[in-house]
Structures are given as C-alpha cells and as structure tokens.
Design a protein around this motif. Structure first.
Motif: not given
Length: 199
Positions: A148-173
């Motif tokens: 709530e104070d704007g202090v970073k308490v954790a990190e995460g990441g996500a990736g998408v491979v070979a996404l065609e132009p105009g296509e979309s994907a949903v991922r969880k970080a």
C-alpha cells in the motif's frame, strides 16, 4: 845470566785463510752464524710499502671495472625517444547498449487481473498480450508487486512465444513470496523480439 828479559814481540794478526787462485769460493755452512753484526729490521717501511701497493692495485681494479661498465652501457642500444606529442591513453569504445524498448511495445501488454492467493498469500497478475508488430514475435513481461506504500514486496514474470501479428494471448505472471493484503501489480519491463519461426 840476567834477570832482565827482553819483552816478547807483539802478536801478529793471523792471515785469513784464502782459497787458492782459481778455486771456487767456499759456501757458508747452513748452520753457521751469519757473518758480521745483525742488521736492523725495517718493519715499518715494509708495512708502508705493502699498504701502498695494495691501494695502487685496488685503484687499478676500480678503474678497470668502471671502464668495462662504460663500454657495456655504450654497447646497449636504447630505442629512440618518440618525438610525437603526448596523447591520452587509448580507451576501448564501450559495448553498444541493448536496443531500447520500442515505444509501441507497451501498448501490446495490458494487466487484466491482479489477485492474492488467500491460502498462501502469494500475488499474481494476469496479462493480455496483443502482437502489434508486423512480424511474429516473442514477449517477455516482468511484473512488480507493491504494497500500500508503493514498496516492492515481490516480483514475477510471464512469456509468450511465436505470437503472430494481430493475435493475442493471456498469461499469468506469478509472484514468489507472501505479500500483505492490498498489494497491487505493475509492469516493470517488456521485451519484444522477432521469433525464429518467422523465417
């Protein structure tokens, strides 16, 4: 007879025994005492001559060594001094920095969910990626989780491979580690690179 007797004649010195003419001179016996009175010893003169001679020899050696050293120095050829003006030491050019993130890549990723798991207290974000480029691309998305104070308490990441132009994907970080209630999600970085499958 008279009691007065004439005085005896004076004693005549005994003639020295001389070898006959032509005979080799006699050698004195090694055990015989030296003839005549002993001579005075000149110890001080001998010591002075010895010290003086030693100094002369030492001086000659020093002069010889100095001469030899001078000839050796003359025979060593030193490289000529450069007449070029002084310049700053050469510095290697810095390695090129990674290509800056394309301005439009931020438009390709949107946070559509930010939730905290009630059982373990870990935070996660759901992101939607839309390929806005003209080629097939890979995406790497980095997330920050802030209290709530704007202090970073954790990190995460996500990736998408070979996404065609105009296509979309949903991922969880997914973040790692327990965070307090009220934690929010924010995208910290995005990389978009051409996919190998585009060849």
């Amino acid at each position: 007879m008279s009691d007065n007797f004439p005085p005896p004649p004076p004693e005549q010195p005994q003639p020295e025994h001389l070898p006959p003419a032509g005979a080799p001179p006699e050698r004195p016996s090694p055990w015989a005492a030296p003839p005549g009175p002993p001579r005075k010893q000149h110890t001080g003169l001998i010591v002075t001559l010895a010290v003086g001679g030693g100094l002369v020899v030492a001086g000659a050696v020093v002069a010889l060594v100095y001469s030899a050293m001078s000839s050796v120095e003359d025979s060593i050829a030193l490289p000529p001094r450069s007449e070029a003006p002084y310049s700053e030491p050469y510095e290697e050019e810095p390695a090129p920095e990674p290509t800056a993130t394309e301005p439009d890549v931020k438009k390709d990723v949107t946070i559509i969910g930010c939730t905290r798991d009630p059982s373990i207290g870990w935070q996660s974000a759901k992101v939607k990626v839309v390929n806005g480029s003209s080629t097939t691309a890979n995406y790497t998305i980095m997330m920050e989780f802030l209290d709530e104070d704007g202090v970073k308490v954790a990190e995460g990441g996500a990736g998408v491979v070979a996404l065609e132009p105009g296509e979309s994907a949903v991922r969880k970080a997914q973040g790692v580690g327990e965070v307090p209630r009220g934690t929010t999600c924010r995208i910290s970085d995005i990389w978009r690179t051409p996919s190998e499958s585009a060849d």
